[in-house]
Design a protein around this motif. Sequence first.
Motif, PDB file in Angstrom:
ATOM      1  N   GLY A  22       0.810  -1.215   0.000  1.00 48.25           N
ATOM      2  CA  GLY A  22       0.000   0.000   0.000  1.00 48.25           C
ATOM      3  C   GLY A  22       0.840   1.261   0.000  1.00 48.25           C
ATOM      4  N   GLY A  23       1.867   1.277   0.818  1.00 50.70           N
ATOM      5  CA  GLY A  23       2.761   2.431   0.846  1.00 50.70           C
ATOM      6  C   GLY A  23       3.489   2.635  -0.466  1.00 50.70           C
ATOM      7  N   THR A  24       3.913   1.547  -1.082  1.00 55.35           N
ATOM      8  CA  THR A  24       4.595   1.632  -2.369  1.00 55.35           C
ATOM      9  C   THR A  24       3.665   2.162  -3.452  1.00 55.35           C
ATOM     10  OG1 THR A  24       6.021  -0.211  -1.751  1.00 55.35           O
ATOM     11  CG2 THR A  24       5.882   0.322  -4.093  1.00 55.35           C
ATOM     12  N   LEU A  25       2.424   1.665  -3.474  1.00 60.75           N
ATOM     13  CA  LEU A  25       1.458   2.159  -4.462  1.00 60.75           C
ATOM     14  C   LEU A  25       1.147   3.635  -4.239  1.00 60.75           C
ATOM     15  CD1 LEU A  25      -1.080  -0.784  -4.732  1.00 60.75           C
ATOM     16  CD2 LEU A  25       0.442   0.054  -6.511  1.00 60.75           C
ATOM     17  N   TYR A  26       1.036   4.043  -2.979  1.00 62.11           N
ATOM     18  CA  TYR A  26       0.742   5.437  -2.671  1.00 62.11           C
ATOM     19  C   TYR A  26       1.888   6.345  -3.123  1.00 62.11           C
ATOM     20  CZ  TYR A  26      -0.689   9.552  -0.069  1.00 62.11           C
ATOM     21  OH  TYR A  26      -1.066  10.817   0.265  1.00 62.11           O
ATOM     22  N   VAL A  44      -4.686   4.335  -8.611  1.00 62.11           N
ATOM     23  CA  VAL A  44      -3.516   3.706  -7.978  1.00 62.11           C
ATOM     24  C   VAL A  44      -3.402   4.175  -6.530  1.00 62.11           C
ATOM     25  CG1 VAL A  44      -1.004   3.463  -8.082  1.00 62.11           C
ATOM     26  CG2 VAL A  44      -2.328   3.512 -10.190  1.00 62.11           C
ATOM     27  N   MET A  45      -3.643   5.463  -6.308  1.00 62.88           N
ATOM     28  CA  MET A  45      -3.577   6.002  -4.953  1.00 62.88           C
ATOM     29  C   MET A  45      -4.666   5.392  -4.068  1.00 62.88           C
ATOM     30  SD  MET A  45      -3.871   9.928  -3.611  1.00 62.88           S
ATOM     31  CE  MET A  45      -2.425  10.484  -4.459  1.00 62.88           C
ATOM     32  N   ALA A  46      -5.867   5.266  -4.605  1.00 59.21           N
ATOM     33  CA  ALA A  46      -6.973   4.700  -3.827  1.00 59.21           C
ATOM     34  C   ALA A  46      -6.692   3.260  -3.439  1.00 59.21           C
ATOM     35  CB  ALA A  46      -8.271   4.798  -4.617  1.00 59.21           C
ATOM     36  N   SER A  47      -6.185   2.456  -4.369  1.00 62.17           N
ATOM     37  CA  SER A  47      -5.884   1.067  -4.013  1.00 62.17           C
ATOM     38  C   SER A  47      -4.732   0.989  -3.021  1.00 62.17           C
ATOM     39  CB  SER A  47      -5.601   0.235  -5.264  1.00 62.17           C
ATOM     40  OG  SER A  47      -4.642   0.852  -6.059  1.00 62.17           O
ATOM     41  N   GLY A  48      -3.770   1.883  -3.115  1.00 63.40           N
ATOM     42  CA  GLY A  48      -2.683   1.915  -2.136  1.00 63.40           C
ATOM     43  C   GLY A  48      -3.179   2.256  -0.749  1.00 63.40           C
ATOM     44  N   ILE A  49      -4.088   3.221  -0.660  1.00 64.66           N
ATOM     45  CA  ILE A  49      -4.651   3.602   0.636  1.00 64.66           C
ATOM     46  C   ILE A  49      -5.479   2.456   1.214  1.00 64.66           C
ATOM     47  CG2 ILE A  49      -6.335   5.132   1.727  1.00 64.66           C
ATOM     48  CD1 ILE A  49      -5.290   7.336  -0.164  1.00 64.66           C
ATOM     49  N   ILE A  50      -6.251   1.783   0.370  1.00 66.81           N
ATOM     50  CA  ILE A  50      -7.070   0.664   0.841  1.00 66.81           C
ATOM     51  C   ILE A  50      -6.190  -0.470   1.348  1.00 66.81           C
ATOM     52  CG2 ILE A  50      -8.635  -1.164   0.073  1.00 66.81           C
ATOM     53  CD1 ILE A  50      -9.931   0.979  -1.746  1.00 66.81           C
ATOM     54  N   PHE A  51      -5.144  -0.825   0.610  1.00 62.78           N
ATOM     55  CA  PHE A  51      -4.233  -1.877   1.070  1.00 62.78           C
ATOM     56  C   PHE A  51      -3.575  -1.482   2.382  1.00 62.78           C
ATOM     57  CE2 PHE A  51      -3.236  -3.811  -3.342  1.00 62.78           C
ATOM     58  CZ  PHE A  51      -4.305  -4.670  -3.212  1.00 62.78           C
ATOM     59  N   PHE A  52      -3.111  -0.239   2.464  1.00 63.54           N
ATOM     60  CA  PHE A  52      -2.395   0.216   3.644  1.00 63.54           C
ATOM     61  C   PHE A  52      -3.290   0.210   4.881  1.00 63.54           C
ATOM     62  CE2 PHE A  52      -0.532   3.429   6.449  1.00 63.54           C
ATOM     63  CZ  PHE A  52       0.769   2.977   6.507  1.00 63.54           C
TER      64      PHE A  52
END
Length: 64
Positions: A22-26, A44-52
Amino acid sequence: MAGKKLDAFHEWFIPKRRRRTGGTLYIASIAGQFFYPSDYWVTVMASGIIFFLSAWPSFVHDKR
């Protein structure tokens, strides 16, 4: 067959890896917006935040 692969993925994708992914995607989305402005980076930012945020333990949210 797909059920076994999905179970193996769930065992592999532990919270530590979810936070890292998540941090990497963000960070990649912020860098991508800077170097190549586009509306695509919001997804991409939204999926990173969701994973994180999904990697945090549930007992942290229960303490109020």
